[in-house]
Design a protein around this motif. Structure first.
Motif, PDB file in Angstrom:
ATOM      1  N   VAL A 105       0.825  -1.214   0.000  1.00  0.00           N
ATOM      2  CA  VAL A 105       0.000   0.000   0.000  1.00  0.00           C
ATOM      3  C   VAL A 105       0.852   1.254   0.000  1.00  0.00           C
ATOM      4  N   TRP A 106       1.809   1.301   0.906  1.00  0.00           N
ATOM      5  CA  TRP A 106       2.577   2.535   1.078  1.00  0.00           C
ATOM      6  C   TRP A 106       3.350   2.934  -0.193  1.00  0.00           C
ATOM      7  N   PRO A 107       3.938   1.996  -0.939  1.00  0.00           N
ATOM      8  CA  PRO A 107       4.614   2.404  -2.180  1.00  0.00           C
ATOM      9  C   PRO A 107       3.676   3.115  -3.167  1.00  0.00           C
ATOM     10  N   GLN A 108       2.409   2.739  -3.183  1.00  0.00           N
ATOM     11  CA  GLN A 108       1.455   3.420  -4.064  1.00  0.00           C
ATOM     12  C   GLN A 108       1.231   4.873  -3.613  1.00  0.00           C
ATOM     13  N   VAL A 109       1.195   5.078  -2.305  1.00  0.00           N
ATOM     14  CA  VAL A 109       1.033   6.439  -1.790  1.00  0.00           C
ATOM     15  C   VAL A 109       2.253   7.275  -2.120  1.00  0.00           C
ATOM     16  N   LEU A 110       3.434   6.709  -1.934  1.00  0.00           N
ATOM     17  CA  LEU A 110       4.670   7.446  -2.226  1.00  0.00           C
ATOM     18  C   LEU A 110       4.820   7.706  -3.719  1.00  0.00           C
TER      19      LEU A 110
END
Length: 301
Positions: free
Chosen positions: A292-297
């Protein structure tokens, strides 16, 4: 703009975790790479009575396990070394603000300056009554309490003369290691709450009471209020969480939308979600960090 951060809720309500499980989750979240941990606050939950407003529909009624927020964060301070520790949120006007100032200062000291004190107005008149706190004037006492917290953290000796609280030539030492004390993040969704956050807060904690399709408008309204208060919205952090899910898609969509709206502290919350074992919750946190977090970044670029 403040740096973007990823946070996780300490599963301290309803999930029936004990000290060992809470310790393992806190340490795992830090090791995985989370930036902050947060915990909500209730001291008591009301049972239904004929003359009492029922909160069963909202899931806040009857026999509910909840660890005490400040005590638990003091323990988490010793279990971890890097993650920020946030109350999200502490019901300030149902507590003695001088005692809160002392407790928060101690957590700030024990954690090396990692505490963020999120505070809110509160809604449970039954809880206020059981704690011996007045409910009807809580708004005025709330604003005064915020000023008193900062006075206790900053001044020596402490002198404060308000309409509701008075402190005359008293000492409160040691002071927090954070100069001026921990940042105070103001929670709430009503217009008065947003105005209060803009005037008095070091940041804002949003709420699930604002539906996702209104998040962008709420964030812009907050920035407008911050500007009207003569402050810089770029230096005013905003926090919002999305419910914990079993798959990355819904969480990624929500967190990306929150980031696009201008929120810089993004979290996943366990309240209202089916309980998981500690191992399963840790695996879920790993999945969020990995998928999830890589998509936000990536959406930042």
């Amino acid at each position: 703009m403040p740096p973007i951060e990823l946070g996780a809720e300490l599963p301290a309500v309803r999930w029936e975790y004990g000290a060992v499980e809470l310790r393992d989750v806190a340490q795992a979240a830090e090791a995985i790479g989370y930036d902050f941990l947060f915990i909500g606050d209730h001291v008591l939950f009301a049972y239904t009575l004929p003359d009492r407003l029922s909160m069963s529909g909202a899931g806040f009624e009857g026999a509910i396990t909840q660890h005490e927020a400040l005590t638990l964060l003091a323990a988490v301070a010793g279990w971890t070394s890097r993650v920020r520790l946030t109350t999200a949120i502490l019901v300030l006007p149902q507590r003695d603000p001088v005692l809160v100032a002392k407790q928060a200062a101690e957590i700030d000291i024990l954690s090396g300056g990692r505490l963020r004190l999120g505070v809110g107005l509160g809604w449970s008149d039954s809880e206020f009554a059981a704690l011996g706190a007045s409910f009807d004037d809580r708004s005025a006492r709330y604003e005064e309490a915020i000023a008193l917290l900062r006075t206790c953290w900053r001044d020596e000796p402490v002198d404060f003369a308000g309409d509701h609280y008075r402190v005359e030539q008293m000492s409160m030492l040691p002071k927090p290691v954070t100069p001026g004390g921990p940042p105070i993040l103001v929670g709430g969704v009503a217009s008065r709450a947003l105005n209060r956050a803009a005037r008095l807060g070091d940041g804002w904690i949003s709420s699930g009471a604002i539906p996702d399709d209104r998040v962008a408008a709420a964030a812009e309204a907050m920035r407008d209020r911050v500007r009207a208060a003569g402050r810089d919205p770029a230096a005013f952090p905003m926090q919002r969480e999305t419910p914990l899910e079993a798959t990355p898609g819904p969480m990624a969509a929500a967190l990306c939308a929150y980031r696009a709206a201008g929120f810089d502290r993004l979290g996943v919350r366990t309240v209202g979600r089916p309980p998981l074992t500690p191992d399963d919750y840790i695996r879920r946190l790993e999945m969020i960090q990995r998928e999830v977090w890589p998509q936000v970044l990536a959406a930042e670029k």
